[in-house]
Design a protein around this motif. Structure first.
Motif, PDB file in Angstrom:
ATOM      1  N   PRO A   1       5.139   0.719  -2.940  1.00  0.00           N
ATOM      2  CA  PRO A   1       4.888  -0.683  -3.302  1.00  0.00           C
ATOM      3  C   PRO A   1       4.068  -1.404  -2.246  1.00  0.00           C
ATOM      4  CG  PRO A   1       7.113  -0.434  -2.457  1.00  0.00           C
ATOM      5  CD  PRO A   1       6.530   0.957  -2.521  1.00  0.00           C
ATOM      6  N   ASP A   2       3.517  -2.551  -2.616  1.00  0.00           N
ATOM      7  CA  ASP A   2       2.700  -3.307  -1.652  1.00  0.00           C
ATOM      8  C   ASP A   2       3.538  -4.020  -0.597  1.00  0.00           C
ATOM      9  OD1 ASP A   2       3.799  -5.274  -3.245  1.00  0.00           O
ATOM     10  OD2 ASP A   2       1.900  -5.928  -4.120  1.00  0.00           O
ATOM     11  N   THR A   3       4.872  -3.922  -0.695  1.00  0.00           N
ATOM     12  CA  THR A   3       5.762  -4.483   0.332  1.00  0.00           C
ATOM     13  C   THR A   3       6.262  -3.418   1.297  1.00  0.00           C
ATOM     14  OG1 THR A   3       7.680  -4.158  -1.132  1.00  0.00           O
ATOM     15  CG2 THR A   3       6.583  -6.307  -1.220  1.00  0.00           C
ATOM     16  N   ALA A   4       5.722  -2.211   1.210  1.00  0.00           N
ATOM     17  CA  ALA A   4       6.252  -1.080   1.988  1.00  0.00           C
ATOM     18  C   ALA A   4       6.105  -1.290   3.484  1.00  0.00           C
ATOM     19  CB  ALA A   4       5.544   0.208   1.581  1.00  0.00           C
ATOM     20  N   HIS A   5       7.006  -0.646   4.246  1.00  0.00           N
ATOM     21  CA  HIS A   5       6.839  -0.590   5.692  1.00  0.00           C
ATOM     22  C   HIS A   5       5.532   0.119   6.027  1.00  0.00           C
ATOM     23  CE1 HIS A   5      11.335  -1.109   5.672  1.00  0.00           C
ATOM     24  NE2 HIS A   5      10.984  -1.944   6.629  1.00  0.00           N
ATOM     25  N   GLY A   6       4.918  -0.275   7.126  1.00  0.00           N
ATOM     26  CA  GLY A   6       3.630   0.285   7.490  1.00  0.00           C
ATOM     27  C   GLY A   6       3.654   1.778   7.735  1.00  0.00           C
TER      28      GLY A   6
ATOM     29  N   LEU B   1      11.222  -7.668   1.296  1.00  0.00           N
ATOM     30  CA  LEU B   1      11.411  -9.075   0.936  1.00  0.00           C
ATOM     31  C   LEU B   1      12.887  -9.470   1.000  1.00  0.00           C
ATOM     32  CD1 LEU B   1       9.028  -9.166  -2.165  1.00  0.00           C
ATOM     33  CD2 LEU B   1       8.626 -10.296   0.036  1.00  0.00           C
ATOM     34  N   GLY B   2      13.757  -8.474   1.251  1.00  0.00           N
ATOM     35  CA  GLY B   2      15.190  -8.732   1.279  1.00  0.00           C
ATOM     36  C   GLY B   2      15.794  -8.831  -0.104  1.00  0.00           C
ATOM     37  N   LEU B   3      15.125  -8.274  -1.120  1.00  0.00           N
ATOM     38  CA  LEU B   3      15.569  -8.388  -2.508  1.00  0.00           C
ATOM     39  C   LEU B   3      15.909  -7.021  -3.084  1.00  0.00           C
ATOM     40  CD1 LEU B   3      12.835 -10.903  -3.747  1.00  0.00           C
ATOM     41  CD2 LEU B   3      15.154 -11.437  -2.934  1.00  0.00           C
TER      42      LEU B   3
ATOM     43  N   GLU C   1       1.618 -16.328   5.785  1.00  0.00           N
ATOM     44  CA  GLU C   1       2.396 -17.023   6.831  1.00  0.00           C
ATOM     45  C   GLU C   1       3.879 -16.658   6.771  1.00  0.00           C
ATOM     46  OE1 GLU C   1       0.860 -18.713   9.212  1.00  0.00           O
ATOM     47  OE2 GLU C   1      -1.046 -18.303   8.221  1.00  0.00           O
ATOM     48  N   ALA C   2       4.152 -15.365   6.615  1.00  0.00           N
ATOM     49  CA  ALA C   2       5.527 -14.903   6.413  1.00  0.00           C
ATOM     50  C   ALA C   2       6.380 -15.048   7.674  1.00  0.00           C
ATOM     51  CB  ALA C   2       5.513 -13.441   5.966  1.00  0.00           C
ATOM     52  N   LEU C   3       7.634 -15.431   7.447  1.00  0.00           N
ATOM     53  CA  LEU C   3       8.677 -15.453   8.475  1.00  0.00           C
ATOM     54  C   LEU C   3       9.826 -14.617   7.928  1.00  0.00           C
ATOM     55  CD1 LEU C   3       8.531 -19.289   9.067  1.00  0.00           C
ATOM     56  CD2 LEU C   3       7.976 -17.618  10.833  1.00  0.00           C
ATOM     57  N   MET C   4      10.046 -13.450   8.501  1.00  0.00           N
ATOM     58  CA  MET C   4      11.024 -12.496   7.980  1.00  0.00           C
ATOM     59  C   MET C   4      12.266 -12.508   8.872  1.00  0.00           C
ATOM     60  SD  MET C   4      10.320  -8.494   7.345  1.00  0.00           S
ATOM     61  CE  MET C   4      11.272  -7.504   6.222  1.00  0.00           C
ATOM     62  N   ILE C   5      13.388 -12.976   8.343  1.00  0.00           N
ATOM     63  CA  ILE C   5      14.568 -13.287   9.151  1.00  0.00           C
ATOM     64  C   ILE C   5      15.740 -12.398   8.744  1.00  0.00           C
ATOM     65  CG2 ILE C   5      16.221 -15.088   9.762  1.00  0.00           C
ATOM     66  CD1 ILE C   5      13.951 -17.118   9.126  1.00  0.00           C
ATOM     67  N   GLU C   6      16.360 -11.750   9.737  1.00  0.00           N
ATOM     68  CA  GLU C   6      17.550 -10.927   9.498  1.00  0.00           C
ATOM     69  C   GLU C   6      18.621 -11.265  10.536  1.00  0.00           C
ATOM     70  OE1 GLU C   6      19.019  -6.269   9.146  1.00  0.00           O
ATOM     71  OE2 GLU C   6      16.928  -6.699   9.595  1.00  0.00           O
ATOM     72  N   PRO C   7      19.680 -11.978  10.138  1.00  0.00           N
ATOM     73  CA  PRO C   7      20.704 -12.379  11.108  1.00  0.00           C
ATOM     74  C   PRO C   7      21.689 -11.270  11.475  1.00  0.00           C
ATOM     75  CG  PRO C   7      21.214 -13.282   8.961  1.00  0.00           C
ATOM     76  CD  PRO C   7      19.869 -12.631   8.827  1.00  0.00           C
TER      77      PRO C   7
ATOM     78  N   PHE D   1       4.668 -10.445   7.987  1.00  0.00           N
ATOM     79  CA  PHE D   1       5.077  -9.250   7.256  1.00  0.00           C
ATOM     80  C   PHE D   1       6.259  -9.622   6.373  1.00  0.00           C
ATOM     81  CE2 PHE D   1       7.533  -5.378   6.631  1.00  0.00           C
ATOM     82  CZ  PHE D   1       6.553  -4.526   6.159  1.00  0.00           C
ATOM     83  N   PRO D   2       6.315  -9.125   5.130  1.00  0.00           N
ATOM     84  CA  PRO D   2       5.335  -8.258   4.476  1.00  0.00           C
ATOM     85  C   PRO D   2       4.019  -8.987   4.180  1.00  0.00           C
ATOM     86  CG  PRO D   2       7.051  -8.876   2.925  1.00  0.00           C
ATOM     87  CD  PRO D   2       7.482  -9.388   4.264  1.00  0.00           C
ATOM     88  N   LEU D   3       2.981  -8.179   4.053  1.00  0.00           N
ATOM     89  CA  LEU D   3       1.629  -8.725   3.988  1.00  0.00           C
ATOM     90  C   LEU D   3       1.358  -9.533   2.726  1.00  0.00           C
ATOM     91  CD1 LEU D   3      -0.336  -5.622   5.339  1.00  0.00           C
ATOM     92  CD2 LEU D   3       0.502  -7.611   6.611  1.00  0.00           C
TER      93      LEU D   3
END
Length: 504
Positions: A162-167, A215-217, A416-422, A410-412
């Motif tokens: 998918p286009d959200t894949a890890h690099g 995307l966390g989904l 202006e993505a902000l990817m947050i994991e608490p 990221f993801p691309l």
């Protein structure tokens, strides 16, 4: 802070090396001999100690503060794990130790494999891969070996991601000798099944998918995706980078995946960062078990555990020895502490992420308005549009509030993505403090945007010219020719071309 070379003064010593008289002369080839002694820093022991202690205070990690780095799962690592890994029977074990003298270590490895097979819902595990990226490559080598054994290797050349894949996914596909096929994301944040259906045929070897995605989904159409791929005779590969969201709740094997790599250093407590160490075991269905790396860890009828080298269909070794053993000890201890309650880890991670998302989604744009899993992606696009403030500005300003920035750009597919994991290990008080800081930054963007553009203001290192640092790195001390450390640098404009791929 001065470099240790700048503190150096002739004649000062931190140690005394015994004389070398009487030692046999080493036969060093002339081409490898030094023409002059190395120029080492000359400092007393206490100055050396102070230097490295002060240097350590400049480093940020999970032991010093909240580390919401999306997709990296920077959780706290219990100190008991570090105690266990230093037990002499583990720490002093030689990798060439005969198997009958390493039964404790082999027993731990066998039990770890059994737990990972249960967590993933698959049949067999190899612990050899030393990182998630190596686990990916190993999984794709298994795909290649499986189809070669069936006489389909020449026909099955395509791997879908998918286009959200890890690099690392497209890199692994290329390294394994497959052709890359991209699939789009639909408006709900799922894999676009209609786009997917048009790209899967008898030439498809596998799908590489992270579920939940970057995307966390959680993909709402995973069962349909499984039918498409297995219906075409292809395999399903699961990038286990986000396994922390589903342990004990759902299993990749039950979703239809045939191969899973697990990031031990993310999901199951292992110091993470600085390039390692890591562990990327691979779990597979029974039909793929003959192709796993050799040697395999097996239990005999008498209860002893041995390494089985007689694996005629194996892809062979993917690293030296049997894997990063210290990582195995830490992860095994972590799993045994949770026991059947491992599900609570994932439930807490999901709850924490949704709590933070609920507090921040009105101040920043939410690309996909859904409940998230263990992480989520916001966008600073609204701040850039209204006030000229970018995700990079937000990240830099967050450092002034004492927090490590989240993953940005990221993801691309999210501008202006902000990817947050608490993660599951942080308290509500910490999460609230982080949210308060993020909300304050959103207000500052409207009221004092220049404050953000010049951030960070309170850190030892200000905003750098990251393009210059990447293109012209200074990684060795040049003595008389070393550039002045206080030489001014010109920051790169936040909207400069290519800034979306720069790390904080």
């Amino acid at each position: 802070m001065k470099l240790v070379y700048e503190k150096s003064r002739p004649g000062r010593r931190a140690s005394s090396i015994p004389g070398h008289e009487g030692l046999p002369e080493l036969d060093v080839p002339e081409s490898l001999r030094r023409t002059e002694p190395p120029r080492l820093p000359e400092v007393p022991e206490f100055e050396l100690l102070r230097h490295f202690t002060e240097l350590s205070t400049r480093n940020f990690g999970v032991d010093t503060g909240f580390y919401p780095l999306g997709s990296c799962t920077m959780k706290y690592n219990p100190r008991v794990n570090e105690r266990l890994v230093t037990l002499p029977g583990f720490a002093a074990l030689h990798p060439l130790q005969e198997e009958d003298g390493a039964q404790g270590a082999l027993e731990l490895m066998w039990r770890l494999e059994e737990i990972l097979a249960e967590v993933t819902g698959l049949d067999a595990v190899s612990l050899q891969p030393a990182a998630g990226s190596q686990g990916e490559l190993t999984g794709l080598m298994l795909v290649r070996a499986y189809f070669a054994d069936r006489g389909e290797a020449e026909r099955r050349r395509k791997v879908v991601i998918p286009d959200t894949a890890h690099g690392t996914n497209p890199a692994s596909v290329t390294m394994a000798g497959f052709e890359l096929t991209h699939v789009k994301t639909d408006p709900r944040g799922n894999v676009d099944v209609e786009d997917l259906r048009a790209k899967v045929d008898e030439g498809t070897a596998a799908l590489m998918l992270t579920n939940p995605s970057t995307l966390g989904l959680f993909d709402e159409r995973i069962e349909e995706i499984e039918r498409i791929f297995h219906g075409a005779g292809a395999l399903m590969y699961y990038d286990g980078a986000n396994l922390n969201a589903v342990c004990g709740i759902s299993r990749p094997g039950d979703m239809g995946f045939d191969i899973v790599h697990i990031n031990l250093h993310k999901t199951f407590s292992q110091p993470h960062g600085g390039g390692g160490p890591g562990g990327g075991p691979i779990a597979v269905r029974a039909m793929l078990e003959p192709f796993l790396p050799a040697p395999a860890v097996v239990r005999r009828e008498d209860g002893s555990v041995w390494l089985d080298h007689d694996r005629p269909k194996s892809i062979g070794r993917v690293r030296g020895y049997t894997g990063p053993f210290g990582v195995f000890v830490r992860s095994y201890a972590f799993m045994r502490m949770y026991g059947p309650g491992l599900r609570e880890m994932s439930e807490a991670a999901v709850m924490n992420a949704n709590y933070v998302l609920a507090r921040l989604k009105d101040a920043y744009e939410l690309p996909f308005d859904r409940l998230c899993m263990h992480e989520f992606v916001l966008s600073a696009r609204n701040l850039k549009r209204d006030y000229g403030i970018t995700a990079l500005d937000v990240a830099k300003r967050l450092m002034d509030y004492g927090f490590h920035p989240p993953t940005i750009y990221f993801p691309l597919i999210v501008p202006e993505a902000l990817m947050i994991e608490p993660t599951e290990t942080e308290t509500k008080e910490t999460l609230d403090a982080f949210c308060d800081a993020m909300l304050a930054i959103a207000r500052e963007a409207a009221e004092t945007p220049e404050l953000l553009k010049e951030a960070p203001h309170t850190r030892p290192v200000k905003r750098l010219d990251e393009v210059r640092a990447a293109k012209d790195p200074v990684v060795t001390y040049g003595f008389e020719g070393h550039p002045r450390l206080d030489e001014p640098v010109t920051p790169v404009a936040a909207d400069a071309p290519g800034d979306g791929s720069q790390a904080v």
